[in-house]
Write a protein that holds these residues in place. Structure first.
Motif, PDB file in Angstrom:
ATOM      1  N   ILE A 186      90.806  51.884  29.914  1.00 24.31           N
ATOM      2  CA  ILE A 186      90.864  50.462  29.620  1.00 24.31           C
ATOM      3  C   ILE A 186      90.757  50.332  28.110  1.00 24.31           C
ATOM      4  N   TYR A 187      91.721  49.634  27.515  1.00 26.45           N
ATOM      5  CA  TYR A 187      91.677  49.421  26.080  1.00 26.45           C
ATOM      6  C   TYR A 187      91.966  47.954  25.783  1.00 26.45           C
ATOM      7  N   ALA A 188      91.595  47.528  24.597  1.00 34.98           N
ATOM      8  CA  ALA A 188      91.904  46.184  24.128  1.00 34.98           C
ATOM      9  C   ALA A 188      92.555  46.289  22.760  1.00 34.98           C
ATOM     10  N   SER A 189      93.380  45.299  22.448  1.00 34.15           N
ATOM     11  CA  SER A 189      93.939  45.165  21.108  1.00 34.15           C
ATOM     12  C   SER A 189      94.237  43.688  20.880  1.00 34.15           C
ATOM     13  N   ARG A 190      94.399  43.352  19.634  1.00 37.79           N
ATOM     14  CA  ARG A 190      94.738  41.973  19.284  1.00 37.79           C
ATOM     15  C   ARG A 190      96.215  41.914  18.934  1.00 37.79           C
ATOM     16  N   SER A 191      96.842  40.826  19.300  1.00 33.99           N
ATOM     17  CA  SER A 191      98.240  40.631  18.953  1.00 33.99           C
ATOM     18  C   SER A 191      98.335  40.380  17.455  1.00 33.99           C
ATOM     19  N   SER A 192      99.272  41.040  16.798  1.00 32.93           N
ATOM     20  CA  SER A 192      99.429  40.883  15.358  1.00 32.93           C
ATOM     21  C   SER A 192     100.204  39.620  14.997  1.00 32.93           C
ATOM     22  N   ASN A 199      94.592  34.520  24.924  1.00 35.77           N
ATOM     23  CA  ASN A 199      94.171  34.110  23.575  1.00 35.77           C
ATOM     24  C   ASN A 199      94.463  35.173  22.517  1.00 35.77           C
ATOM     25  N   GLY A 200      95.626  35.785  22.615  1.00 37.22           N
ATOM     26  CA  GLY A 200      96.025  36.764  21.610  1.00 37.22           C
ATOM     27  C   GLY A 200      95.386  38.133  21.751  1.00 37.22           C
TER      28      GLY A 200
END
Length: 139
Positions: free
Chosen positions: A6-12, A44-45
């Protein structure tokens, strides 16, 4: 060896419906070929993704995502060996921030904003357990 990451990232950048459709389509095609299953949450991005498959294949995919300009601040939140796939029928399902899913996002959030970076491993696993049973999926 079968693993779940499980990973998370933010939209650029801001993603529109066409971008999301492209991401989902490419994920489904590529993951099917690589034997990877899972679910992608975009709210939410923030991308929150659960990947299941061979350890090497999941690792290769994660490193490819690190190079994708649509992602920033990527972080592995959980990585474990698993005895079987939980999302075995999904090359990639998308959990969108639809109103029908709002209560699920809030249930597992410490604040009004969904922030998987602050979630414990147990909370993340519980979130995806509930996703399997109660979420409206986009295909």
């Amino acid at each position: 060896m079968l693993v779940q990451m499980i990973y998370a990232s933010r939209s650029s950048r801001v993603l529109g419906p066409a971008d999301i459709k492209d991401i989902l389509g490419a994920s489904q095609r590529n993951n099917s070929r690589a034997g990877i299953t899972g679910a992608l949450c975009l709210h939410n991005g923030i991308f929150l993704q659960l990947l299941e498959g061979d350890r090497t294949a999941v690792n290769v995919l994660y490193h490819r995502l690190l190079k994708d300009s649509r992602h920033r601040d990527a972080a592995i939140l959980d990585l474990a060996e698993i005895p079987f796939r939980r999302f075995g029928t999904w090359s990639m399902g998308l959990i969108a921030s639809l109103e029908s899913n709002r209560q699920l996002f809030l249930k597992y959030s410490a604040s009004a904003d969904f922030d998987p970076y602050g979630m414990s491993t147990a909370t993340l696993r519980s979130f995806f357990d509930e996703v399997l049973q109660n979420v409206r999926w986009l295909e």
